[in-house]
Design a protein around this motif. Sequence first.
Motif, PDB file in Angstrom:
ATOM      1  N   PHE A  16      -2.066 -23.436 -15.618  1.00 23.98           N
ATOM      2  CA  PHE A  16      -0.798 -23.401 -14.889  1.00 23.98           C
ATOM      3  C   PHE A  16       0.386 -23.718 -15.802  1.00 23.98           C
ATOM      4  O   PHE A  16       1.420 -24.150 -15.342  1.00 23.98           O
ATOM      5  CB  PHE A  16      -0.844 -24.390 -13.730  1.00 23.98           C
TER       6      PHE A  16
ATOM      7  N   PHE B 169       9.102 -24.154 -14.193  1.00 18.61           N
ATOM      8  CA  PHE B 169       9.616 -25.246 -13.381  1.00 18.61           C
ATOM      9  C   PHE B 169      10.550 -26.136 -14.179  1.00 18.61           C
ATOM     10  O   PHE B 169      11.630 -26.512 -13.711  1.00 18.61           O
ATOM     11  CB  PHE B 169       8.444 -26.068 -12.832  1.00 18.61           C
TER      12      PHE B 169
ATOM     13  N   TRP C 162       2.301 -21.764 -17.441  1.00 22.65           N
ATOM     14  CA  TRP C 162       3.494 -20.929 -17.226  1.00 22.65           C
ATOM     15  C   TRP C 162       4.291 -21.410 -16.020  1.00 22.65           C
ATOM     16  O   TRP C 162       5.517 -21.373 -16.013  1.00 22.65           O
ATOM     17  CB  TRP C 162       3.104 -19.454 -17.072  1.00 22.65           C
ATOM     18  N   VAL C 163       3.581 -21.942 -14.997  1.00 20.49           N
ATOM     19  CA  VAL C 163       4.294 -22.508 -13.852  1.00 20.49           C
ATOM     20  C   VAL C 163       5.130 -23.683 -14.310  1.00 20.49           C
ATOM     21  O   VAL C 163       6.300 -23.841 -13.938  1.00 20.49           O
ATOM     22  CB  VAL C 163       3.283 -22.949 -12.764  1.00 20.49           C
ATOM     23  N   GLU C 164       4.491 -24.502 -15.177  1.00 24.03           N
ATOM     24  CA  GLU C 164       5.171 -25.703 -15.636  1.00 24.03           C
ATOM     25  C   GLU C 164       6.409 -25.361 -16.459  1.00 24.03           C
ATOM     26  O   GLU C 164       7.464 -25.978 -16.298  1.00 24.03           O
ATOM     27  CB  GLU C 164       4.186 -26.515 -16.482  1.00 24.03           C
TER      28      GLU C 164
END
Lengths: 201, 360
Positions: free
Chosen positions: B2, B9, B4-6
């Motif tokens: 995850f 964000f 890329w989410v981080e």
Amino acid sequence: MGIEQFIFYFFALVMVASATMVITVRNPVQAALFLVLTFFSCAIIWMVLEAEFLAIVLVLVYVGAVMVLFLFVVMMLDINIDRMREGFIRYLPFGVLVGLLMAGMLISVVGSVNFGLDKFAEPARHAADYNNTRELGLVLYTKYVYPFEIAAVILLVAIVAAIALTLRRRPTTKYQKPEEQIAVKRDDRIRLVSMNSEKKK
Amino acid sequence: MFEWVETIFSSLPQGVQTMTFIIMKIVAITLPLMLCVAYLTYAERKVISYMQVRLGPNRVGPKGWLQPIADAVKLMFKEIIIPTGSNKYLFLISPVLAIAPALAAWAVIPFDDGMALADVNAGLLYVLAVMSVGVYGVIIAGWSSNSKYALLGAMRSAAQIVSYEIAMGFALVGVLLAAGSLNLGDIVRAQSGSVVHWFWLPLFPLFIIYFIAGLAETNRAPFDVSEGESEIVAGFHVEYSGMAFAVFFLAEYANMILISALASIMFLGGWLSPLQGILPESVLAVPVLGDVLGSGIHWLLLKTAFILFFFLWMRATFPRYRYDQIMRLGWKVFIPITIVWLLVVGLLVLAEVGPWWNAV
């Protein structure tokens, strides 16, 4: 524009708009509900001013109790809206005059001449652990304890007076007395009579 | 995985990040709550039916487990009928006004030490204020339906809610007197020690009154005159159908859960374990057993469920009160008792009676 300014302008706008609706909307129940909305946005503006106790108490007392009773009365009344609209044009010039006078007086008192930004320093920010409720309580029960208690007594007198004025004891009304109902004994209700059996004639 | 989410964000501005976290927390509270409401209706039907020697819902899914889902789907697909002559906007907005306070009050509930959406220091006052707003949903629903039954039901329930709020408020004043704080987390922390340190013991009359006032506040049996079927059909929501009715239903059950959670926070020690003070420290250090027996969110949920069971038990047991007797009970019995007990609590706190107030 920061989030605080956004909250202030948004709720200030809601407040002014709903306050206007209170006096312009035709249906009295809707007017009362707009008044509720006005109180609510006022509470939020107080919250932004770090007066959370006052803000919550405004919602608790005015929105939660006073306006509920108000709505009660308004809902029970059968108001004829057509008759209320009669004479609107006739009284309009006088109403506008009074309104303008009031607005002028308000502006002259609370306007920028007396309450401008240059007259007051920016209020100091409190730390995150600042407890508005506690501070208010400390001041109320030490420095202002006598005025506070006197105000409480005056309110109590008002309550007693209001009840005494409206209480009517109607002697015809029958009240239930639960304590007597519970305390009732067998002998209060039943009487055993001994008698000879009757003969058929 | 995850990452890329981080990265996305953390590239967002600070305000948006905070906002996202708050919204995620709100969802994390609301979704389980809604599920709890659904299964509370199932539990209610099952508990009452076993008390009345019946089986209860047992057809949809294994042992009727899917019954609440079926009910929800049915209500969602029903038509919302707006009566002619009703005030359309108010008619549609009143379910929202009923459920919004029932959900908003959860913002300050501490689920565990420091685990609250908003850890505000006037938490108790906030809860009282928000719960007092809930009555608008009922009143406006009754008035805007343009129906006599609905108006009568709304009148009854509004008068009842307003009167029992006073007794409830006084009971809560006792709690804040005992805890010395309005913050719900501090109230729980003031009860730590053991089961006898919890406030149910020194504030026992207030606990009972809070519970009964809670029954009256949520219009539950035996105080459900506002929807007394035999007298005024279904009271304030008689004209509502489909999802609009379901929202009222949700609000009533969410309020029940809220009052139970508050009762367990204020009188039954919230997240504190009942074994506190009995178990030695060495047991609490054991990996899994220590977590289960030690303080935590599961104790709060268990206590809440325990009080909810009382709500259902009351409904299965007692016949409905008559309206004038409800008012008599609220004004002439509960309010005097709470005022006397407030005096007692004040004296107890002043005299530093143990084991509750001698610690300082």
